[in-house]
Design a protein around this motif. Structure first.
Motif, PDB file in Angstrom:
ATOM      1  N   GLY A 136       0.687  -1.253   0.048  1.00 32.39           N
ATOM      2  CA  GLY A 136      -0.067   0.118  -0.140  1.00 32.39           C
ATOM      3  C   GLY A 136       0.991   1.292  -0.059  1.00 32.39           C
ATOM      4  O   GLY A 136       0.614   2.400   0.593  1.00 32.39           O
ATOM      5  N   LEU A 137       1.992   1.316  -0.736  1.00 32.23           N
ATOM      6  CA  LEU A 137       2.858   2.419  -0.762  1.00 32.23           C
ATOM      7  C   LEU A 137       2.925   3.130  -2.090  1.00 32.23           C
ATOM      8  O   LEU A 137       2.552   2.580  -3.001  1.00 32.23           O
ATOM      9  N   ALA A 138       3.053   4.306  -1.790  1.00 28.63           N
ATOM     10  CA  ALA A 138       3.343   5.256  -3.200  1.00 28.63           C
ATOM     11  C   ALA A 138       4.863   5.389  -3.223  1.00 28.63           C
ATOM     12  O   ALA A 138       5.727   5.435  -2.164  1.00 28.63           O
ATOM     13  N   ALA A 139       5.529   5.359  -4.491  1.00 28.71           N
ATOM     14  CA  ALA A 139       6.805   5.725  -4.646  1.00 28.71           C
ATOM     15  C   ALA A 139       7.204   6.434  -5.956  1.00 28.71           C
ATOM     16  O   ALA A 139       6.668   6.156  -6.929  1.00 28.71           O
ATOM     17  N   ARG A 140       8.302   7.361  -5.863  1.00 22.38           N
ATOM     18  CA  ARG A 140       8.852   8.027  -7.096  1.00 22.38           C
ATOM     19  C   ARG A 140       9.883   7.075  -7.562  1.00 22.38           C
ATOM     20  O   ARG A 140      10.670   6.633  -6.688  1.00 22.38           O
ATOM     21  N   VAL A 141       9.886   6.908  -8.864  1.00 18.29           N
ATOM     22  CA  VAL A 141      11.148   6.040  -9.356  1.00 18.29           C
ATOM     23  C   VAL A 141      11.820   6.657 -10.235  1.00 18.29           C
ATOM     24  O   VAL A 141      11.392   7.456 -11.238  1.00 18.29           O
ATOM     25  N   TYR A 142      13.300   6.322 -10.132  1.00 17.67           N
ATOM     26  CA  TYR A 142      14.021   6.968 -11.057  1.00 17.67           C
ATOM     27  C   TYR A 142      15.155   6.074 -11.425  1.00 17.67           C
ATOM     28  O   TYR A 142      15.535   5.168 -10.947  1.00 17.67           O
ATOM     29  N   GLN A 143      15.664   6.646 -12.535  1.00 20.25           N
ATOM     30  CA  GLN A 143      16.676   5.614 -13.203  1.00 20.25           C
ATOM     31  C   GLN A 143      18.271   6.432 -12.830  1.00 20.25           C
ATOM     32  O   GLN A 143      18.386   7.435 -12.595  1.00 20.25           O
ATOM     33  N   THR A 144      18.974   5.415 -12.475  1.00 21.02           N
ATOM     34  CA  THR A 144      20.266   5.739 -11.923  1.00 21.02           C
ATOM     35  C   THR A 144      21.418   5.283 -12.981  1.00 21.02           C
ATOM     36  O   THR A 144      20.903   4.289 -14.069  1.00 21.02           O
ATOM     37  N   ALA A 145      22.652   5.470 -13.054  1.00 25.37           N
ATOM     38  CA  ALA A 145      23.722   4.907 -13.951  1.00 25.37           C
ATOM     39  C   ALA A 145      23.871   3.487 -13.655  1.00 25.37           C
ATOM     40  O   ALA A 145      24.212   2.898 -14.874  1.00 25.37           O
ATOM     41  N   ALA A 146      23.234   2.901 -12.500  1.00 24.25           N
ATOM     42  CA  ALA A 146      23.468   1.455 -12.590  1.00 24.25           C
ATOM     43  C   ALA A 146      22.408   0.556 -12.437  1.00 24.25           C
ATOM     44  O   ALA A 146      22.140  -0.568 -12.269  1.00 24.25           O
ATOM     45  N   GLY A 147      21.215   1.351 -12.326  1.00 20.49           N
ATOM     46  CA  GLY A 147      19.899   0.795 -12.291  1.00 20.49           C
ATOM     47  C   GLY A 147      18.720   1.666 -11.830  1.00 20.49           C
ATOM     48  O   GLY A 147      18.476   2.723 -12.694  1.00 20.49           O
TER      49      GLY A 147
END
Length: 257
Positions: free
Chosen positions: A123-134
């Motif tokens: 039941g969580l909200a999350a912001r998702v980002y791309q990084t250099a390794a994942g």
């Protein structure tokens, strides 16, 4: 959060059958530099005495059982502190804003479904980002104490690095790198380690810093991709999330480092 305002290095000496043994140890304190010196002297003396007695078995301290030897750059209320890590990058240490970096260089497409699945099932909200390794996930819907069992469980479900899980628990904070790794922006690591003992050491570091800062400014640390889950933002986390996104250049098109 386990952070220390004062750091120093001191030497310890002890006599052994093969001559004198000399060691150097870091010491820390939140009260004064003198207290830090005493801690450093005590640690260095204990190590020197042990080695002088002929004891060679390594006694490794549990990863994260003491403050990390990092200078405090900025305090953000009582919610977070910015430090500089051992290889020179800026790091955000947050008391209850959960960050988790998921390295998936071999299977990059697998990380986002993992984040989605764990967020949905809890039941969580999350912001998702791309990084250099994942990828990086930032939990936005609720405050989570870094040293809590819930934190351990969620980080494990996200397939976080086990050392990071332990570090969060022991240091009572989550960590997110804000600036580029030096070797990803054409820079070496700092020529000296903190804490600096002499003015020459500090000068050498400052010279490195004047080159690293503009080099790192040409790169982003992560790139914002999407926001998943219900109840998207706990208002008490909004300012810190905004700070993270500005410092990492998450909305830019700069190359990732």
């Amino acid at each position: 959060m386990k952070l220390a305002r004062f750091w120093t290095k001191e030497r310890g000496d002890a006599a052994g059958p093969n001559g004198r043994i000399s060691t150097v140890a870091r010491g820390w304190s939140n009260q004064s530099i003198e207290d830090a010196r005493q801690v450093a002297r005590d640690l260095a003396q204990r190590v020197a005495t042990r080695l002088a007695s002929g004891e060679t078995q390594s006694k490794q301290y549990l990863y994260g059982d003491r403050p990390l030897p990092e200078p405090i750059i900025r305090e953000i209320g009582d919610a977070a502190v910015v430090t500089r890590n051992a290889y020179g990058s800026m790091v955000l240490n947050a008391r209850n804003l959960m960050f988790v970096d998921i390295d998936r260089q071999d299977q990059p497409a697998a990380a986002v479904p993992i984040i989605q699945r764990v967020a949905d099932s809890n039941g969580l909200a999350a912001r998702v980002y791309q990084t250099a390794a994942g990828y990086r996930a930032l939990i936005t819907s609720e405050r989570i104490e870094a040293s809590s069992p819930r934190s351990d469980t969620l980080l494990q479900h996200f397939a976080a690095d086990p050392l990071y899980v332990r570090l969060c628990r022991m240091q009572e904070s989550f960590r997110a790198r804000l600036s580029a790794k030096p070797w990803r922006c054409g820079m070496p690591v700092p020529p000296v380690n903190f804490p600096f003992v002499t003015t020459d050491e500090e000068a050498r570091f400052l010279q490195w810093e004047t080159q690293y800062t503009p080099a790192a400014a040409r790169y982003a640390t992560c790139r914002y991709l999407t926001w998943i889950g219900p109840g998207r933002m706990d208002p008490s986390l909004e300012e810190l999330i905004y700070y993270h996104d500005i410092e990492t250049k998450a909305s830019s098109t700069l190359p990732l480092a």
